[in-house]
Design an enzyme around this catalytic site. Structure first.
Site, short mmCIF file in Angstrom:
data_model
loop_
_atom_site.label_atom_id
_atom_site.label_comp_id
_atom_site.label_asym_id
_atom_site.label_seq_id
_atom_site.Cartn_x
_atom_site.Cartn_y
_atom_site.Cartn_z
N ASN A 6 33.00 36.04 39.68
CA ASN A 6 34.40 36.31 39.99
C ASN A 6 35.10 34.97 40.27
OD1 ASN A 6 36.74 36.74 41.65
ND2 ASN A 6 36.11 38.85 41.90
N ASP A 8 38.34 34.53 41.10
CA ASP A 8 39.57 34.66 41.90
C ASP A 8 39.79 33.48 42.84
OD1 ASP A 8 39.86 37.16 40.81
OD2 ASP A 8 39.38 38.26 42.64
N HIS A 9 38.69 33.03 43.49
CA HIS A 9 38.89 32.05 44.55
C HIS A 9 39.15 30.64 44.04
CE1 HIS A 9 38.72 35.06 47.45
NE2 HIS A 9 37.52 35.45 47.09
N HIS A 42 40.49 39.68 39.56
CA HIS A 42 41.23 40.81 40.14
C HIS A 42 42.71 40.45 40.08
CE1 HIS A 42 41.67 43.62 43.93
NE2 HIS A 42 42.53 43.94 42.96
N ARG A 44 45.74 41.32 41.46
CA ARG A 44 46.27 42.13 42.57
C ARG A 44 47.76 42.32 42.39
NH1 ARG A 44 42.41 42.02 47.15
NH2 ARG A 44 43.99 43.21 48.24
N ARG A 48 48.18 37.37 44.66
CA ARG A 48 47.88 36.30 45.62
C ARG A 48 46.98 35.22 45.05
NH1 ARG A 48 44.09 39.40 49.96
NH2 ARG A 48 45.90 40.76 50.07
N HIS A 49 46.21 35.55 44.01
CA HIS A 49 45.40 34.49 43.38
C HIS A 49 45.57 34.52 41.87
CE1 HIS A 49 42.71 37.92 43.64
NE2 HIS A 49 42.28 37.64 44.86
N GLU A 69 39.13 43.60 37.65
CA GLU A 69 39.22 44.48 38.83
C GLU A 69 40.68 44.85 39.00
OE1 GLU A 69 37.77 42.66 42.34
OE2 GLU A 69 35.82 42.25 41.48
N THR A 99 40.26 40.79 51.74
CA THR A 99 39.56 41.03 50.48
C THR A 99 39.35 42.54 50.37
OG1 THR A 99 37.56 40.52 49.18
CG2 THR A 99 37.28 40.67 51.56
N THR A 100 38.86 43.01 49.22
CA THR A 100 38.65 44.44 49.04
C THR A 100 37.69 44.94 50.13
OG1 THR A 100 38.80 43.99 46.69
CG2 THR A 100 38.06 46.18 47.32
N GLU A 150 30.11 50.41 40.33
CA GLU A 150 29.67 49.21 41.05
C GLU A 150 29.50 49.62 42.51
OE1 GLU A 150 31.88 45.57 40.44
OE2 GLU A 150 31.24 44.80 42.39
N HIS A 190 29.83 42.37 46.27
CA HIS A 190 30.66 42.10 47.44
C HIS A 190 29.82 41.53 48.57
CE1 HIS A 190 34.03 42.06 50.15
NE2 HIS A 190 34.79 42.34 49.11
N1 PXP Z 1 33.00 43.27 43.24
C1 PXP Z 1 34.23 43.74 43.59
C2 PXP Z 1 34.64 45.07 43.09
C3 PXP Z 1 35.11 42.96 44.37
O1 PXP Z 1 36.32 43.45 44.71
C4 PXP Z 1 34.70 41.67 44.76
C5 PXP Z 1 35.65 40.81 45.54
O2 PXP Z 1 36.74 40.48 44.77
C6 PXP Z 1 33.44 41.22 44.37
C7 PXP Z 1 32.59 42.06 43.64
C8 PXP Z 1 32.94 39.87 44.74
O3 PXP Z 1 32.83 39.75 46.12
P1 PXP Z 1 32.51 38.36 46.77
O4 PXP Z 1 33.67 37.46 46.50
O5 PXP Z 1 32.33 38.67 48.21
O6 PXP Z 1 31.25 37.84 46.11
#
Ligand code: PXP
Length: 236
Positions: A6, A8-9, A42, A44, A48-49, A69, A99-100, A150, A190
């Protein structure tokens, strides 16, 4: 076991200055170069990202699997239909959350989830639901017509004591087995990191892990390519 990264960050860091670096699209290419199996982002509603342009660019460059996502909001569904990610993972979304936080309540939102699953599937997009590891949610997910889920690993990741950790692992393992018995493909994610992922890799019914924050955090110190390779070494 497969790894989806992922990104996003990477965009979170960019948005801290609202300029154009670091670029999540370049990050995705580096992750793929390091051997990951899919790229997750994701979009959103508050952007935000990841933003719309990132998503368009990711669609162009991602060669493995692009997993978007997304919430069930009509605006985002319309974007998914235009961009056509390989997979869409439906997640709950609250503007004020960091976060989610929990899984999608597929049991309480059957109609909207079923409608969105149908719309996206008809457009050729594989749909997954991000749900808590609970029997009722897995049954509800199956009833919406998805082929994959998931499992939310957040409770496992947050567990502190030995018995708590063992109990959350058992729940994930039983949930994965139950979902597989219904013919669902099972992914998980997650809160997974370099310390807690090993136990999850021992659950054979889980095919793919989606990991973001820990890999991007590690990349600050060892570089993104190394951070992805280190995670791949742990899960394969
Ligand atoms: N899976 C889903 C559905 C998520 O929403 C996220 C967070 O965006 C992740 C996995 C990844 O989580 P993490 O950033 O804590 O590894």
């Amino acid at each position: 076991m497969k790894l989806g990264v992922n990104v996003d960050h990477v965009a979170t860091l960019r948005q801290a200055r609202r300029i154009d670096v670091p670029d999540p699209v370049l990050a995705a290419q580096i992750c793929e170069g390091a051997g990951c199996d899919s790229i997750v982002c994701h979009l959103r509603q508050d952007r935000r990202h990841i933003n719309d342009k990132d998503l368009d660019e990711l669609r162009k460059v991602v060669k493995t699997k692009l997993n978007l996502e997304m919430s069930c909001a009509q605006e985002i569904v319309d974007i998914a239909l235009r961009v056509k990610p390989d997979q869409a993972t439906l997640v709950p979304e609250r503007r004020e959350e960091v976060t989610t936080e929990g899984g999608l309540d597929a049991a309480a939102n059957k109609k909207i989830v079923r409608d969105v699953v149908k719309t996206l599937s008809s457009a050729g997009i594989a749909v997954s639901l991000f749900i808590d590891p609970e029997k009722a949610q897995i049954e509800a997910a199956k009833a919406t017509g998805v082929e994959c889920i998931e499992l939310h690993t957040g409770r496992y990741a947050n567990a502190c004591t030995g018995p708590e950790i063992a109990s959350e692992l058992a729940t994930l393992s039983e949930s994965a087995r139950f979902a597989r018995s219904l013919g669902l493909q099972v992914f998980a994610g997650h809160g997974l990191n370099y310390e807690n992922v090993k136990e999850i890799t021992e659950i054979n019914d889980i095919e793919e892990l989606n990991i973001g924050h820990s890999i991007i955090s590690r990349a600050v110190f060892v570089g993104l390519e190394n951070a992805v390779k280190e995670m791949l070494d742990l899960i394969r």
